[in-house]
Motif scaffolding. Structure first.
Motif, PDB file in Angstrom:
ATOM      1  N   ARG A   1      -5.439  -6.327  -4.134  1.00 28.85           N
ATOM      2  CA  ARG A   1      -4.253  -6.382  -4.978  1.00 28.85           C
ATOM      3  C   ARG A   1      -4.611  -6.360  -6.458  1.00 28.85           C
ATOM      4  O   ARG A   1      -3.888  -5.815  -7.284  1.00 28.85           O
ATOM      5  CB  ARG A   1      -3.411  -7.609  -4.629  1.00 28.85           C
ATOM      6  CG  ARG A   1      -2.531  -7.386  -3.409  1.00 28.85           C
ATOM      7  CD  ARG A   1      -1.565  -8.530  -3.202  1.00 28.85           C
ATOM      8  NE  ARG A   1      -1.876  -9.224  -1.956  1.00 28.85           N
ATOM      9  CZ  ARG A   1      -2.201 -10.474  -1.855  1.00 28.85           C
ATOM     10  NH1 ARG A   1      -2.297 -11.225  -2.931  1.00 28.85           N
ATOM     11  NH2 ARG A   1      -2.463 -11.015  -0.685  1.00 28.85           N
TER      12      ARG A   1
ATOM     13  N   MET B   1       2.225   1.984  -3.328  1.00 32.20           N
ATOM     14  CA  MET B   1       1.201   2.591  -4.182  1.00 32.20           C
ATOM     15  C   MET B   1       1.039   4.071  -3.844  1.00 32.20           C
ATOM     16  O   MET B   1       0.939   4.917  -4.735  1.00 32.20           O
ATOM     17  CB  MET B   1      -0.127   1.858  -4.020  1.00 32.20           C
ATOM     18  CG  MET B   1      -0.151   0.434  -4.545  1.00 32.20           C
ATOM     19  SD  MET B   1       0.143   0.315  -6.331  1.00 32.20           S
ATOM     20  CE  MET B   1      -1.320   1.152  -6.970  1.00 32.20           C
TER      21      MET B   1
ATOM     22  N   TYR C   1      -5.044  -2.824  -7.212  1.00 31.79           N
ATOM     23  CA  TYR C   1      -3.746  -2.168  -7.319  1.00 31.79           C
ATOM     24  C   TYR C   1      -3.126  -2.447  -8.696  1.00 31.79           C
ATOM     25  O   TYR C   1      -2.569  -1.550  -9.346  1.00 31.79           O
ATOM     26  CB  TYR C   1      -2.791  -2.668  -6.231  1.00 31.79           C
ATOM     27  CG  TYR C   1      -3.017  -2.082  -4.859  1.00 31.79           C
ATOM     28  CD1 TYR C   1      -3.725  -0.903  -4.687  1.00 31.79           C
ATOM     29  CD2 TYR C   1      -2.503  -2.706  -3.722  1.00 31.79           C
ATOM     30  CE1 TYR C   1      -3.923  -0.356  -3.422  1.00 31.79           C
ATOM     31  CE2 TYR C   1      -2.699  -2.174  -2.450  1.00 31.79           C
ATOM     32  CZ  TYR C   1      -3.405  -1.010  -2.305  1.00 31.79           C
ATOM     33  OH  TYR C   1      -3.596  -0.479  -1.068  1.00 31.79           O
TER      34      TYR C   1
ATOM     35  N   SER D   1       0.825  -1.212   0.000  1.00 34.69           N
ATOM     36  CA  SER D   1       0.000   0.000   0.000  1.00 34.69           C
ATOM     37  C   SER D   1       0.857   1.259   0.000  1.00 34.69           C
ATOM     38  O   SER D   1       0.555   2.231  -0.715  1.00 34.69           O
ATOM     39  CB  SER D   1      -0.933  -0.001   1.212  1.00 34.69           C
ATOM     40  OG  SER D   1      -1.818  -1.096   1.166  1.00 34.69           O
TER      41      SER D   1
END
Length: 450
Positions: A173, A148, A176, A145
């Motif tokens: 995920r 990201m 993501y 995280s």
């Protein structure tokens, strides 16, 4: 975001264990005095922290620190109190000191990470997580995280691939991955075009998934479908090939193949449960329009029996209610009602189903029981009144209506239902004036609603 942490207890044994070394050259009488002062101050700090007097806890801990300046527990406790006091810079200082004294204690690092996360200092948070992960691998999700957040997409993708391989895929995920593809325009972390990458290594499932997501996000559905077919051909055991293929099979009216894909996904241990729920709901909607597939729907339903995260009998009950198959609606809704009766939507669908088949005995008992359990819920009063009215228990119906009406708040439609039935009940009880008054109130509510 933060990984759940177990409750931490006082480090009394650690404190006592430190004492002989620190005072080895001191007279016995002095040792006893210092120990007493130390423990008294430490316990005072715990007491004050327990009642959220963090400033007083800090004063007590500072006395401990004067006696044992290299005690990791005391430095950590000071950091914790300053953190709870929202003095994050000072909390960071003491947490860092604790990690320097005892670098193998993961809780010291975790609390330091909490400071960085709270203050959105994500770069320092990443460095701290890199110290935590050798001690607790669960924090790899947090690191993903933060990568990201800081737009380090290449590092994020590498970690996503690793976690997908070791832990199984998750919806977060997958999102993501989709975000990375959207923002970078390519498979982050790989300079090769995805099509070329697939040709070079047709057994790498990740490249297919990234390309399918990219095409889908750009509404290039035909290209996405072609990649799915290539995935299914080259990796026929791919569960994700079934997930992506399912949508196209439904849209192309290949219902039997779609159900086969659904079954494979439901039986897979690699696919996240939320994705399974979503696919099941899509098939449920499809079966509502295509009744010949109800047997397949019932078979899929068995997979979720007893699942605490998905009330499948409720969904099936609603499905049959909307199809006006009251018997099967009641059968399924009664099953979920027997397990837990605290869901308003389930209960209303069940009571309404009883009403549709004129089963006023069951409706009266169920609604009356619910009124006892949930005395502030007006819908249950209405159904209890309705059942009693149909069973000719007019006075009892009136009682339920008068009490329940007091609980109707900002729901004009429900209030009008109450008033309409109250008018009928009043008329049957011989009170024509009261019946007319209720009708007048309905007229006023209609005007107000317009």
């Amino acid at each position: 975001m933060m990984t759940n942490r177990v409750l931490k207890i006082a480090f009394l044994l650690v404190l006592c264990g430190n004492t002989p070394t620190l005072f080895a050259q001191t007279e016995p009488e002095d040792i006893a005095l210092v120990n007493d002062n130390f423990q008294e101050s430490y316990y005072e700090s715990l007491k004050q922290k327990g009642i959220e007097n963090y400033d007083k806890a800090i004063i007590a801990l500072e006395k401990c620190l004067e006696l044992q300046p290299e005690n990791a527990v005391i430095n950590h406790e000071l950091g914790r109190n300053y953190f709870l006091f929202k003095q994050y810079t000072t909390a960071e200082k003491y947490y860092i000191k604790a990690t320097q004294i005892d670098p193998k204690n993961k809780w010291y690092w975790i609390d330091l990470y909490e400071v960085y996360y709270e203050t959105k200092n994500y770069n320092q948070g990443i460095l701290t997580l890199q110290r935590i992960i050798p001690l607790d691998k669960n924090y790899k999700e947090d690191l993903t995280s933060l990568y990201m957040y800081t737009r380090q997409y290449d590092k994020a993708l590498l970690l996503i691939n690793e976690l997908d391989e070791t832990e199984g895929k998750t919806e977060r995920r997958n999102q993501y991955r989709a975000d990375i593809n959207t923002k970078t325009g390519m498979n982050a972390g790989n300079n090769l075009d995805l099509e070329k990458a697939i040709e070079q290594n047709p057994q790498n499932e990740e490249n297919y998934l990234s390309l399918i997501t990219k095409y889908s996000d750009n509404n290039q559905e035909e290209k996405a479908r072609q990649v799915i077919e290539k995935l299914q051909k080259n990796i026929p055991t791919s569960d994700w090939g079934q997930v992506f293929g399912f949508k196209f099979l439904i849209n192309e009216n290949k219902e039997s193949d779609a159900f086969v894909a659904l079954e494979k996904v439901l039986q897979s241990k690699k696919i996240d449960k939320k994705i399974k729920f979503k696919m099941y709901n899509e098939f449920l909607i499809f079966a509502m329009k295509n009744p010949t597939f109800e047997p397949q729907l019932n078979k899929a339903t068995e997979y979720f029996e007893g699942d605490p995260d998905f009330d499948v009998r409720k969904e099936i009950g609603k499905f049959y209610y909307k199809k006006k198959n009251w018997a099967l609606a009641i059968k399924n809704l009664e099953k979920t009602f027997a397990v837990h009766n605290n869901d308003l939507e389930t209960n209303i669908f069940l009571l309404a189903s009883y009403e549709e088949v004129d089963n006023y005995q069951a409706m009266q008992k169920t609604a009356s029981d619910l009124v006892e359990i949930y005395p502030n819920q007006p819908e249950y009063y209405f159904f209890a009144a309705r059942a009693n009215y149909e069973l000719k228990n007019i006075k009892k119906a009136n009682d339920f209506l008068e009490i329940g009406l007091d609980y109707v708040i900002e729901n004009i439609d429900l209030e009008m239902d109450f008033l309409h039935l109250l008018s009928q009940v009043s008329k049957d009880l011989g009170n024509t004036q009261k019946a007319n008054d209720y009708l007048a109130r309905i007229t006023n509510l209609k005007n107000k609603k317009q």
